[in-house]
Motif scaffolding. Structure first.
Motif, mmCIF file in Angstrom:
data_model
loop_
_atom_site.group_PDB
_atom_site.id
_atom_site.type_symbol
_atom_site.label_atom_id
_atom_site.label_comp_id
_atom_site.label_asym_id
_atom_site.label_seq_id
_atom_site.Cartn_x
_atom_site.Cartn_y
_atom_site.Cartn_z
ATOM 1 N N VAL A 154 -33.632 7.045 7.925
ATOM 2 C CA VAL A 154 -33.137 7.137 6.557
ATOM 3 C C VAL A 154 -34.041 8.096 5.788
ATOM 4 O O VAL A 154 -35.262 7.915 5.766
ATOM 5 N N LEU A 155 -33.464 9.118 5.211
ATOM 6 C CA LEU A 155 -34.182 10.022 4.321
ATOM 7 C C LEU A 155 -33.794 9.632 2.900
ATOM 8 O O LEU A 155 -32.594 9.534 2.595
ATOM 9 N N TYR A 156 -34.780 9.383 2.062
ATOM 10 C CA TYR A 156 -34.446 8.896 0.725
ATOM 11 C C TYR A 156 -35.189 9.669 -0.366
ATOM 12 O O TYR A 156 -36.232 10.298 -0.109
ATOM 13 N N ASN A 157 -34.649 9.615 -1.569
ATOM 14 C CA ASN A 157 -35.225 10.291 -2.733
ATOM 15 C C ASN A 157 -36.102 9.284 -3.478
ATOM 16 O O ASN A 157 -35.604 8.366 -4.129
ATOM 17 N N LYS A 158 -37.401 9.441 -3.362
ATOM 18 C CA LYS A 158 -38.347 8.494 -3.961
ATOM 19 C C LYS A 158 -38.145 8.363 -5.467
ATOM 20 O O LYS A 158 -38.263 7.262 -6.026
ATOM 21 N N THR A 172 -34.268 -5.053 6.285
ATOM 22 C CA THR A 172 -33.054 -5.563 6.916
ATOM 23 C C THR A 172 -31.848 -4.800 6.388
ATOM 24 O O THR A 172 -31.908 -4.158 5.334
ATOM 25 N N ARG A 173 -30.762 -4.911 7.115
ATOM 26 C CA ARG A 173 -29.524 -4.242 6.715
ATOM 27 C C ARG A 173 -29.048 -4.735 5.343
ATOM 28 O O ARG A 173 -28.615 -3.940 4.503
ATOM 29 N N ASP A 174 -29.149 -6.035 5.096
ATOM 30 C CA ASP A 174 -28.724 -6.583 3.808
ATOM 31 C C ASP A 174 -29.603 -6.072 2.674
ATOM 32 O O ASP A 174 -29.113 -5.773 1.571
ATOM 33 N N GLU A 175 -30.899 -5.977 2.912
ATOM 34 C CA GLU A 175 -31.801 -5.441 1.890
ATOM 35 C C GLU A 175 -31.477 -3.973 1.601
ATOM 36 O O GLU A 175 -31.506 -3.528 0.448
ATOM 37 N N PHE A 176 -31.177 -3.233 2.637
ATOM 38 C CA PHE A 176 -30.810 -1.822 2.489
ATOM 39 C C PHE A 176 -29.560 -1.699 1.625
ATOM 40 O O PHE A 176 -29.510 -0.903 0.679
ATOM 41 N N TYR A 177 -28.576 -2.510 1.934
ATOM 42 C CA TYR A 177 -27.327 -2.467 1.164
ATOM 43 C C TYR A 177 -27.580 -2.857 -0.294
ATOM 44 O O TYR A 177 -27.064 -2.215 -1.225
ATOM 45 N N ALA A 178 -28.396 -3.886 -0.507
ATOM 46 C CA ALA A 178 -28.698 -4.323 -1.877
ATOM 47 C C ALA A 178 -29.422 -3.235 -2.660
ATOM 48 O O ALA A 178 -29.143 -3.021 -3.856
ATOM 49 N N ASP A 179 -30.350 -2.543 -2.021
ATOM 50 C CA ASP A 179 -31.065 -1.451 -2.687
ATOM 51 C C ASP A 179 -30.116 -0.322 -3.080
ATOM 52 O O ASP A 179 -30.201 0.240 -4.185
ATOM 53 N N LEU A 180 -29.200 0.012 -2.185
ATOM 54 C CA LEU A 180 -28.239 1.072 -2.478
ATOM 55 C C LEU A 180 -27.312 0.659 -3.625
ATOM 56 O O LEU A 180 -26.988 1.471 -4.506
ATOM 57 N N PRO A 296 -32.768 0.057 8.923
ATOM 58 C CA PRO A 296 -32.937 -1.392 9.083
ATOM 59 C C PRO A 296 -31.802 -2.020 9.897
ATOM 60 O O PRO A 296 -30.632 -1.646 9.767
ATOM 61 N N GLY A 297 -32.160 -3.017 10.690
ATOM 62 C CA GLY A 297 -31.174 -3.747 11.472
ATOM 63 C C GLY A 297 -30.781 -5.050 10.801
ATOM 64 O O GLY A 297 -31.156 -5.324 9.659
ATOM 65 N N ALA A 298 -30.049 -5.880 11.513
ATOM 66 C CA ALA A 298 -29.578 -7.150 10.958
ATOM 67 C C ALA A 298 -30.725 -8.083 10.603
ATOM 68 O O ALA A 298 -30.648 -8.852 9.641
ATOM 69 N N THR A 299 -31.812 -8.004 11.379
ATOM 70 C CA THR A 299 -32.993 -8.819 11.102
ATOM 71 C C THR A 299 -34.232 -7.924 11.029
ATOM 72 O O THR A 299 -34.242 -6.817 11.588
ATOM 73 N N ALA A 300 -35.252 -8.410 10.357
ATOM 74 C CA ALA A 300 -36.440 -7.591 10.124
ATOM 75 C C ALA A 300 -37.208 -7.254 11.396
ATOM 76 O O ALA A 300 -37.961 -6.281 11.429
#
Length: 425
Positions: A154-158, A172-180, A296-300
């Motif tokens: 993942v390349l992201y804009n700080k 985790t995948r859920d955390e990634f989705y929540a951040d987005l 991130p995957g399904a689990t950490a």
């Protein structure tokens, strides 16, 4: 599979590639005598950019010191390489050692062009990472040795993530989705740029689900897109793609997603580390804002599945210098020189223990954790035709994103998929 990998050391980096071929100088091979292999020259073909000049010089010096023979590196270009390699392996004086794309290896092994390296695997390959070595095996035999690899991150804009009040990176995948989602709610930026046909990322998701894109039906391979595990991977892709404004019927190169990210109004995208260089070229000011993290995957405790692109080293079955070629591989693949290549080019080495050489390279450090759980497209010779445009997997993805169920989309492309798998190799 033809693939260009560019690793970023800092932000952008060095070119890396996959596949090769070459010629012989006419010396006879045979066993080493009292003077070792004095007077012989081993020809090694590598792709442009895959091995730095200093690495080649150091390996050549170590090889000459040990064997009293010389090594001649011949650099290959991408244009026409597959035909050139096919031709070279069918002639009386093929290259002795050559670099070959990991997903290309089974096709060449099937033709009988590659030497069996089972003894070398036993001697020096006990610690090769299983997922990286998988492409070197065909029909249960070791026909190559894993050399170097790379995968998506993942390349992201700080700056955008900070504006959204996000601290740290998701595990985790859920955390990634929540951040987005938070980026979409708290900023004016597009949370994620994910075109509908970034199919290598989709392949990674299927690997993460433990799915196979093909299955055996009698003595032939057929589509396995109807597998519920593949449907689950596609549903994950669809969930994240819904956060993006990217077209559903285009891939990551149309337009270049790095250029879109470079405009400074995208929170993140999933790509190769070298794509940061595309963003920086489009907008030099964005360089200081680019960060990287493992998908991130399904689990950490387990990163997302990723497609592993990379290269193997093989010995031509027709080489008259089999033992000398193996001496070269013992040196080139030793911890010393495998580790040095990883450090210089920022690529994933063939042993997890050598990943310490990636320290300080932000892209490589983000990519490395996913390597052990990564994989490839099906390692069968029949696969090559599937990827030809229009790629039926891309068609499947777009159909799902446009409203068809995964089962309906799989049925829509099954005929074309199977037709391609049935083509004579």
């Amino acid at each position: 599979m033809k693939r260009k990998l560019i690793s970023a050391i800092g932000v952008a980096g060095m070119m890396i590639s996959l596949a090769a071929c070459g010629g012989d100088d006419g010396d006879s091979g045979g066993k080493a005598g009292a003077d070792g292999y004095a007077g012989q020259t081993l020809t090694v073909w590598v792709m442009d950019g895959s091995s730095p000049d200093q690495w080649q010089k150091d390996v050549a010096a170590a090889f000459e010191k040990k064997t009293k023979a010389k090594v001649k590196f011949e650099i290959q270009q991408w244009n026409g390489i597959q035909q050139k390699l096919t031709t070279a392996l069918s002639e009386d004086n093929p290259p002795d050692v050559f670099e070959i794309g990991n997903t290309q290896t089974p096709a060449y092994a099937k033709t009988g062009g590659l030497a069996d390296l089972a003894d070398l695997k036993t001697e020096i390959g006990a610690e090769w990472t299983e997922s990286l070595n998988a492409s070197s095996i065909y029909d249960g035999k070791q026909y190559a040795a894993p050399w170097y690899f790379a995968n998506r991150v993942v390349l992201y804009n700080k700056k955008i993530w900070a504006e959204a009040g996000i601290k740290g990176t998701p595990r985790t995948r859920d955390e990634f989705y929540a951040d987005l989602k938070r980026i979409g709610e708290k900023t004016d930026a597009e949370p994620l740029y994910l075109p509908g046909q970034n199919w290598y990322h989709f392949v990674g998701l299927t690997i993460g689900e433990g799915a196979e894109l093909v299955k055996k039906d009698g003595d032939k391979y057929v589509s396995n897109l109807a597998d519920p595990k593949i449907a689950a991977a596609m549903e994950t892709y669809k969930k994240f793609q819904a956060l993006s404004k990217a077209p559903k019927d285009k891939d990551e190169a149309t337009p270049q997603q790095g250029e879109v990210f470079g405009k400074g109004n995208v929170g993140a995208f999933i790509g190769m580390g070298w794509e940061a260089g595309i963003a920086i070229k489009a907008n030099p000011k964005i360089e200081k804002e680019i960060g990287y993290f493992t998908i991130p995957g399904a689990t950490a405790d387990k990163p997302e599945g990723v497609f592993l692109g990379g290269s193997n080293l093989a010995v031509a079955a027709g080489s008259k210098k089999q033992e000398l070629a193996k001496e070269f591989l013992r040196i080139a693949l030793s911890d010393k020189y495998e580790g040095r290549l990883a450090k210089l080019n920022g690529v994933i080495p063939n042993k997890e223990s050598l990943q310490t050489n990636l320290k300080g390279n932000a892209v490589a450090e983000a990519a490395a954790p996913a390597a052990a759980g990564g994989g490839t497209t099906p390692l069968i010779p029949e696969w090559a035709a599937v990827e030809n445009a229009p790629n039926p997997i891309k068609t499947y993805m777009t159909a799902v994103l446009n409203g068809k169920s995964p089962a309906e989309a799989a049925e829509q492309v099954e005929g074309e998929f199977n037709k391609r798998l049935a083509q004579q190799q």
